[in-house]
Design an enzyme around this catalytic site. Structure first.
Site, PDB file in Angstrom:
ATOM      1  N   ASP A   1      36.163  45.857  33.743  1.00 17.32           N
ATOM      2  CA  ASP A   1      35.603  47.199  33.841  1.00 17.32           C
ATOM      3  C   ASP A   1      34.259  47.253  33.110  1.00 17.32           C
ATOM      4  O   ASP A   1      33.413  46.376  33.291  1.00 17.32           O
ATOM      5  CB  ASP A   1      36.622  48.206  33.292  1.00 17.32           C
ATOM      6  N   TRP A   2      34.029  48.257  32.248  1.00 15.48           N
ATOM      7  CA  TRP A   2      32.758  48.340  31.532  1.00 15.48           C
ATOM      8  C   TRP A   2      32.549  47.169  30.578  1.00 15.48           C
ATOM      9  O   TRP A   2      31.422  46.864  30.187  1.00 15.48           O
ATOM     10  CB  TRP A   2      32.652  49.669  30.772  1.00 15.48           C
TER      11      TRP A   2
ATOM     12  N   TRP B   1      36.141  59.192  40.719  1.00 14.86           N
ATOM     13  CA  TRP B   1      36.420  58.980  39.305  1.00 14.86           C
ATOM     14  C   TRP B   1      35.296  59.540  38.439  1.00 14.86           C
ATOM     15  O   TRP B   1      35.535  60.200  37.418  1.00 14.86           O
ATOM     16  CB  TRP B   1      36.630  57.501  39.050  1.00 14.86           C
TER      17      TRP B   1
ATOM     18  N   ASP C   1      43.251  46.616  42.914  1.00 14.01           N
ATOM     19  CA  ASP C   1      42.240  47.484  42.309  1.00 14.01           C
ATOM     20  C   ASP C   1      41.265  47.966  43.391  1.00 14.01           C
ATOM     21  O   ASP C   1      40.472  47.188  43.906  1.00 14.01           O
ATOM     22  CB  ASP C   1      41.469  46.750  41.216  1.00 14.01           C
TER      23      ASP C   1
ATOM     24  N   HIS D   1      44.074  48.320  38.399  1.00 17.13           N
ATOM     25  CA  HIS D   1      42.777  48.163  37.745  1.00 17.13           C
ATOM     26  C   HIS D   1      42.931  47.548  36.362  1.00 17.13           C
ATOM     27  O   HIS D   1      42.163  46.679  35.968  1.00 17.13           O
ATOM     28  CB  HIS D   1      42.086  49.518  37.654  1.00 17.13           C
TER      29      HIS D   1
END
Length: 303
Positions: free
Chosen positions: A125-126, A166, A252, A281
């Protein structure tokens, strides 16, 4: 770096919120970054090469709780920071205090102060948006990269519809339940104790600015403030010959297909033992041990 962080209004989650968290026995460690305190887990032999596990949105190092012991037991020094705004780290209270570049500066200070070298990056993710940039901007300090459900966007590609939904939710919903968000993004159902742990850093909405800010910072346009820096990072990654492993999950909707894209574009991904893990995810919740073993297997092949 400038001194703006020193005049930011920030909050620090009370330590009592983290008492007796399920499966999180790790001693806390802290480093000051331009007036803000960043927390990190540091497990395994202190003289071993580091495995830097970077979380994303809206989680914290608790996400890696089942992976840290597996990698530490294999003889690696595992470092899992809480990004500023998350976990036990300080949390500026204004969404405007968070930017992609500022997060990059905080992470650069982090690896500089800890003097980390020969790093194996593990990111999702980030954690990937920051970690891949960090590796590209410090290539001599990284010896391998492992990406699960992550990407380095430049704004030149089409954004998945799931991401747009999101982002709007994060920015505008009056209800932003951290634990439940992670539960929805996982295949398995989190227990009440696990939900409490994910909610622990955020006693009230005042603590959630960093979590709400991240989706709006993803480059979705070619002229985004971070797009050019990410393109430059891709120029480095397109010449990256060191081992590059993908460990994406099979469920995901946001990052699906990113593994094949990176395998094709990054030379170091050739002939690596890429795996597809079961999960949503947050694959660290669904397949933590297979994920950690894939990391250990990769490291065992490094010189």
């Amino acid at each position: 770096m400038n001194n703006k962080a020193q005049v930011m209004d920030f909050v620090r989650t009370p330590d009592a919120r983290f008492d007796r968290l399920l499966d999180y026995p790790f001693d806390p460690h802290y480093v000051e970054l331009d007036g803000l305190r960043m927390h990190y887990v540091d497990e395994g032999p202190s003289d071993a090469n580091p495995v830097l596990m970077m979380h994303g949105e809206p989680s914290w190092s608790y996400l890696y709780r089942h992976m840290i012991p597996v990698c530490a037991a294999a003889g690696h020094r595992v470092i899992a920071p809480d990004l500023i705004g998350f976990g036990k780290s300080d949390k500026p209270t204004s969404i405007g205090d968070y930017s992609y570049q500022r997060h990059m500066e905080w992470m650069q200070l982090f690896i500089d102060k800890l003097e980390l070298n020969n790093i194996t990056l593990v990111c999702q993710d980030w954690g990937s948006l920051l970690g891949l940039r960090l590796a590209a901007e410090n290539p001599d300090r990284f010896r391998a990269i492992v990406v699960g459900n992550g990407m380095l966007p430049t704004g030149d590609q089409k954004t998945p519809p799931a991401f747009n939904l999101w982002k709007n939710f994060a920015l505008h919903s009056p209800w932003f339940p951290i634990g439940r968000i992670i539960n929805v993004g996982s295949f398995r159902k989190l227990s009440p104790d696990e939900l409490r742990a994910y909610d622990a850093p955020f006693p009230s909405k005042k603590y959630k600015a960093g979590a709400r800010a991240f989706p709006r910072l993803v480059p979705v346009r070619p002229d985004d403030p971070a797009s050019e820096a990410n393109r430059k990072a891709w120029h480095v990654l397109e010449c990256w010959e060191k081992p590059f492993l993908t460990t994406f999950s099979n469920g995901d909707p946001i990052t699906r297909g990113g593994d094949a894209y990176m395998q094709k574009r990054i030379p170091g991904a050739k002939d690596q033992p890429h795996v597809t893990l079961k999960g949503g995810h947050f694959l660290q919740e669904d397949s933590p041990v297979p994920f950690a073993r894939a990391i250990n297997t990769l490291i065992s092949t490094l010189p």
